[in-house]
Design a protein around this motif. Structure first.
Motif, short mmCIF file in Angstrom:
data_model
loop_
_atom_site.label_atom_id
_atom_site.label_comp_id
_atom_site.label_asym_id
_atom_site.label_seq_id
_atom_site.Cartn_x
_atom_site.Cartn_y
_atom_site.Cartn_z
N ASN A 73 0.81 -1.22 0.00
CA ASN A 73 0.00 0.00 0.00
C ASN A 73 0.84 1.27 0.00
O ASN A 73 0.34 2.34 -0.30
CB ASN A 73 -0.98 -0.02 1.17
CG ASN A 73 -2.15 -0.92 0.87
OD1 ASN A 73 -2.96 -0.64 -0.01
ND2 ASN A 73 -2.21 -2.06 1.54
N GLY A 98 0.72 1.59 -3.45
CA GLY A 98 -0.64 1.36 -3.97
C GLY A 98 -1.22 2.46 -4.84
O GLY A 98 -1.52 2.22 -6.01
N PRO A 99 -1.37 3.68 -4.32
CA PRO A 99 -2.07 4.69 -5.11
C PRO A 99 -1.24 5.28 -6.25
O PRO A 99 -1.77 5.99 -7.09
CB PRO A 99 -2.38 5.80 -4.10
CG PRO A 99 -2.01 5.26 -2.76
CD PRO A 99 -1.03 4.18 -2.99
N GLY A 101 0.43 5.07 -12.08
CA GLY A 101 0.82 6.35 -12.68
C GLY A 101 2.31 6.35 -13.01
O GLY A 101 2.74 6.83 -14.05
N TYR A 117 -0.88 17.47 -11.75
CA TYR A 117 -1.78 16.58 -11.00
C TYR A 117 -1.05 15.40 -10.40
O TYR A 117 -1.50 14.85 -9.40
CB TYR A 117 -3.04 16.19 -11.78
CG TYR A 117 -2.88 15.51 -13.10
CD1 TYR A 117 -3.29 16.13 -14.26
CD2 TYR A 117 -2.39 14.22 -13.18
CE1 TYR A 117 -3.17 15.51 -15.48
CE2 TYR A 117 -2.28 13.59 -14.40
CZ TYR A 117 -2.67 14.24 -15.54
OH TYR A 117 -2.57 13.61 -16.73
N TRP A 126 -0.14 16.65 -7.14
CA TRP A 126 -1.34 16.72 -6.31
C TRP A 126 -1.68 15.35 -5.71
O TRP A 126 -1.97 15.21 -4.53
CB TRP A 126 -2.50 17.26 -7.15
CG TRP A 126 -3.74 17.52 -6.36
CD1 TRP A 126 -3.86 18.31 -5.25
CD2 TRP A 126 -5.04 16.97 -6.61
NE1 TRP A 126 -5.16 18.29 -4.81
CE2 TRP A 126 -5.90 17.48 -5.61
CE3 TRP A 126 -5.56 16.11 -7.57
CZ2 TRP A 126 -7.25 17.15 -5.56
CZ3 TRP A 126 -6.91 15.78 -7.53
CH2 TRP A 126 -7.73 16.29 -6.53
N VAL A 127 -1.59 14.30 -6.57
CA VAL A 127 -1.88 12.95 -6.09
C VAL A 127 -0.89 12.56 -5.00
O VAL A 127 -1.27 12.03 -3.95
CB VAL A 127 -1.84 11.93 -7.26
CG1 VAL A 127 -1.94 10.51 -6.74
CG2 VAL A 127 -2.95 12.21 -8.26
N ILE A 179 -1.81 14.23 -1.77
CA ILE A 179 -2.97 13.65 -1.09
C ILE A 179 -2.56 12.39 -0.32
O ILE A 179 -3.02 12.14 0.78
CB ILE A 179 -4.08 13.35 -2.11
CG1 ILE A 179 -4.72 14.66 -2.55
CG2 ILE A 179 -5.14 12.42 -1.51
CD1 ILE A 179 -5.71 14.51 -3.65
N PHE A 180 -1.67 11.61 -0.91
CA PHE A 180 -1.28 10.36 -0.26
C PHE A 180 0.05 10.51 0.50
O PHE A 180 0.75 9.53 0.71
CB PHE A 180 -1.20 9.23 -1.29
CG PHE A 180 -2.54 8.90 -1.85
CD1 PHE A 180 -3.46 8.20 -1.09
CD2 PHE A 180 -2.91 9.29 -3.13
CE1 PHE A 180 -4.72 7.90 -1.59
CE2 PHE A 180 -4.15 9.01 -3.64
CZ PHE A 180 -5.06 8.31 -2.87
N LYS A 191 2.81 8.69 6.28
CA LYS A 191 3.02 7.26 6.48
C LYS A 191 1.81 6.46 6.00
O LYS A 191 0.68 6.93 6.08
CB LYS A 191 3.27 6.99 7.96
CG LYS A 191 4.35 7.85 8.58
CD LYS A 191 5.74 7.38 8.21
CE LYS A 191 6.81 8.21 8.91
NZ LYS A 191 8.16 7.91 8.45
N GLU A 223 -6.29 0.87 5.33
CA GLU A 223 -7.68 1.28 5.46
C GLU A 223 -8.53 0.25 4.76
O GLU A 223 -8.03 -0.67 4.14
CB GLU A 223 -7.88 2.66 4.82
CG GLU A 223 -7.27 3.78 5.65
CD GLU A 223 -7.21 5.10 4.90
OE1 GLU A 223 -7.72 5.14 3.76
OE2 GLU A 223 -6.68 6.07 5.46
#
Lengths: 453, 339
Positions: free
Chosen positions: B46, B49-50, B54, B320, B323-324, B327-328, B331, B335
């Motif tokens: 994780n 993960g996000p 990209g 962006y 920006w991403v 946001i993430f 640590k 979730e």
């Protein structure tokens, strides 16, 4: 089997397998925008549950779309090196634009869509949703532009270089808006919307049959059917326009679509039939004059048959004919299902028509069959050209690769594709059976978030 | 400036972006099996993960950019390195699926299978990238049509293998530093234990590669004789690399990550300076058969269009993207929506 044939098989295998996923991403992308939009408007939790459920399916599909799509960026160079040298100047810029404008948008914002529920506000989350949807659509734009250029090349000239001739861009926008770009883009995107709509319809029908998640299922059914009917009607217009375009620019392909071996006045359309390639005859149920009517808007003007085209420029007629007809037939079935669905929905007894609901469950396959067949007929119908009337497919294949290499990698990828596809279906099935998760009320909400599993 | 040179720089920058960004994903993948518990593995997964998909887009940009700007080089590399690239593609596919599939089921067998897949595919991707770079330095046999005429075995020489391992070691170190930055508590302690080993392994192979290059690849250092000031880049790379252990020992994880990224960038600049203007070096008739940025470039018209695409697109991507990441930031916490 030579390298050319094997490379064609490999490309077909890669693209057909890849093309199972992007239509779902594009179709669900737009469905998600509708669903989350409804949530923002109504603040009804069922729409949020629906949205998060479909986001998970979207992400599963997206992962497979990316994984199988990567193969495509390699495939032009690995198997079609001479083609790449010839078209790189034209084709490459569309591909690069796709990467810069589409993929980053989609991949970048997907993270927020998936993991961002608790990190950004609802409006920003919706913004990310729209960006993902736009990204998915942009990727369709550029790849269809590139493919359309291969069907109706424009805005270029052929220049001699030390390594042989190659196509160079003269007018960028003429290349982008080549004669078939817009029509084919609409056709492709509508196909994707149908894929999304029927996916939602299918899952909704399944829940209605199993009497689970009723409230959500009913809303999904309404969204799915409304979207389907709009897309189907637009697709009819787009299909007609695309076919006339083919008649104008690629007469050999249209002749193969309908198996027109002889140029005769009042050219018919075959509803269903088979092609005897040896005898050059089509045995079918025909509507006289229909093809003339569709192409020229009058019943008598003859449509160019294959007899007017040199024998070495004919595509594979039986394959083009059948795939084209299956595609059209799928539209008919989808239209029927949608009309019936809307009819019973209005009469409020859709839930009792179990036969229709079961049909709907399996109707998820219809847009896929239509699209696979549509692409096969479009690409096989272009043969023997890789770039229409400019470069033959046989002149595009790589010289540095051997039969053993290609057949080896086909075998490897066949194995991988079967594995990935089975896993995709397995996970999808579990996800759908598990269904959307209910959103608990305030205090539990926090607790629920920290559950680790 | 010549548009071909400008586009070469653009490709260089996207290679840096790819190696820095996807580099830590690959490193995390390579280390994945060293984490023993399921929870630790999920934390590591994780942590990327996000952002991983990209990051992976940069490889598509590199491919697309090569195709568009230097179609001849694209055609030669991709048809020549066919078998190697097929393994790369397979590994990229398996990695994407492993990340997505792993936590979808509870079964230990399911998870172990994807853990192994995730790790093997990440290592394989790192090694293939290294092999490609090694072969581009060493040169491959090309005929006068600029088609590859060697065999699969020709890709493996002691030199290319050392470069491959160095690349993987670099990604592994980069990934470890990323994880120290993104984790806390128990998971953080475990990563801390790995970090010195990872740095040592990388520095060993980095020195080995450097010596091998200086001794056996004289064309790579020719530019220093022609333009002496270019020696600044290998020196900067050297100092950037040796700054990493210093920062780590001070517990300055964020800066260590920045310097690890800078090291990757400088190493690629050193690669670019050494090989310039060649993209694919031919071992047969090097002067004539090699593909340079000049004999493989697209027309100026196309290169101009590409510049416009990049000028409009890349600032958006960076905006962006940043920006991403914002946001993430912070640590990793597991979730409900995590992998």
């Amino acid at each position: 089997m030579d390298v050319l044939f094997l490379s064609r098989i490999q490309f077909a295998l890669n693209t057909c397998f890849h093309y199972l996923y992007p239509p779902i991403s594009i179709g669900l992308g737009i469905m998600l925008v509708v669903m989350e939009g409804m949530y923002l408007k109504t603040k009804d939790n069922k729409y949020k549950e629906m949205t998060s459920f479909w986001i998970k399916i979207f992400s599963l599909t997206f992962a497979l779309g990316v994984a199988t799509g990567l193969v495509q960026t390699f495939a032009f160079g690995t198997n079609w090196a001479r083609y790449s040298r010839f078209v790189g100047d034209v084709f490459g810029s569309a591909l690069a634009a796709e990467g810069v404008f589409a993929f980053f948008l989609e991949a970048g914002f997907l993270g927020i869509l998936l993991f961002g529920w608790d990190r950004v506000g609802p409006k920003l989350h919706y913004f990310a949703n729209i960006c993902v949807c736009l990204g998915a659509h942009f990727s369709a734009v550029w790849i269809v532009v590139a493919n359309s250029w291969m069907q109706t090349p424009a805005g270029f000239h052929v220049v001699d270089t030390p390594l042989g001739p190659r196509a160079e861009v003269t007018q960028f926008w003429e290349m982008v808006f080549n004669p078939s770009s817009i029509d084919r883009l609409c056709h492709v995107v509508l196909g994707c919307w149908l894929t999304g709509a029927f996916f939602v319809i299918s899952v909704a029908a399944y829940y209605l049959l199993k009497q689970k998640h009723q409230k959500i299922a009913q809303s999904m059914m309404v969204i799915g059917l409304s979207f389907a009917i709009i897309s189907l009607i637009l697709q009819l217009i787009s299909g007609d326009s695309s076919a006339r375009l083919v008649a104008k620019y690629q007469p050999a392909k249209l002749a193969a679509f309908e198996g027109v071996y002889e140029t005769t006045p009042a050219t018919p359309i075959s509803v269903i039939g088979w092609v005897d390639a040896k005898e050059q005859k089509v045995h079918s149920i025909k509507i006289p004059g229909a093809l003339s009517l569709m192409t020229y808007r009058n019943l008598s003007t003859p449509v160019t048959g294959l007899d007017r085209i040199p024998r070495d420029e004919w595509p594979n007629v039986p394959l083009t004919f059948q795939t084209y007809h299956i595609m059209v037939m799928m539209w008919g079935i989808m239209f029927l299902i949608t009309i019936l669905g809307l009819f019973y929905l209005r009469k409020r007894n859709l839930q009792k028509k179990r036969w229709l609901l079961w049909t709907m469950v399996f109707s998820v396959l219809l847009p896929h069959i239509a699209q696979q067949c549509g692409w096969i007929s479009a690409e096989v119908g272009r043969q023997p050209w890789i770039v229409w009337k400019v470069l033959r497919t046989s002149d595009g294949v790589s010289t540095a690769i051997s039969r053993a290499q290609v057949s080896g990698s086909i075998t490897m990828f066949l194995f991988i594709y079967i594995l990935l596809f089975s896993l995709f279906i397995f996970l999808l099935d579990r996800k759908i059976k598990h269904g959307p998760e209910e959103i608990r009320s305030k205090p539990e909400d926090l607790l629920y978030r920290n559950v680790r599993f | 400036m010549d548009l071909a040179i400008l586009w070469y720089i653009v490709l260089g920058i996207s290679s840096m972006a790819y190696c820095i960004l996807d580099g830590f994903d690959l490193g995390v993948g390579a280390l994945h099996l060293f984490a023993k518990t399921d929870e630790q593995r999920r934390i590591f997964l994780n942590a990327i993960g996000p952002v991983w998909d990209g990051n992976e887009v940069w490889i598509v940009i590199m491919m697309g950019g090569l195709f568009a700007g230097f179609p001849n080089a694209y055609a030669t590399i991709f048809s020549g390195f066919y078998t190697l690239l097929m393994f790369l593609i397979a590994a990229l596919m398996f990695r994407a699926c492993a990340i997505e599939f792993r936590s979808k089921r509870e079964s230990p067998i399911w998870r172990s299978f994807w853990d192994v897949m995730f790790s093997i595919s990440s290592i394989l991707i790192g090694l293939v990238i290294g092999l490609l770079l090694g072969n581009m330095i060493q040169g491959v046999p090309l005929n006068s049509q600029q088609d590859y005429v060697g065999t699969f075995a020709d890709f493996f020489s002691p030199y290319t293998i050392i470069v491959a391992i160095t690349a993987m070691a670099l990604f592994a170190m980069h990934g470890t530093i990323y994880l120290t930055m993104k984790t806390e508590g128990e998971a953080h302690q475990i990563v801390r234990k790995w970090i010195n080993k990872a740095i040592l392994v990388f520095i060993f192979f980095y020195l080995l590669t450097s010596i091998a290059t200086i001794v056996y690849m004289p064309h790579m250092t020719k530019h220093i004789i022609d333009k002496p000031y270019t020696i600044i880049f290998p020196i900067l790379a050297f100092f950037a690399i040796f700054n990493i252990p210093r920062l780590i020992s001070k517990g300055n994880d964020g800066w260590a990550f920045i310097f690890s990224s800078i090291s990757i960038a400088f190493l690629l600049i050193v690669f670019g300076l050494g090989t310039y203007p060649t993209i694919v070096r031919s071992t047969i008739d090097t002067e004539i058969n090699s593909l340079t940025i000049f004999n493989s470039a697209s027309s100026d018209k196309t290169l101009g269009i590409l510049m416009v695409v990049v000028a409009i697109g890349v600032p958006l991507v960076l905006a962006y993207g940043a920006w991403v990441y914002r946001i993430f930031r912070g640590k990793v916490k597991l979730e409900k929506s995590s992998y």
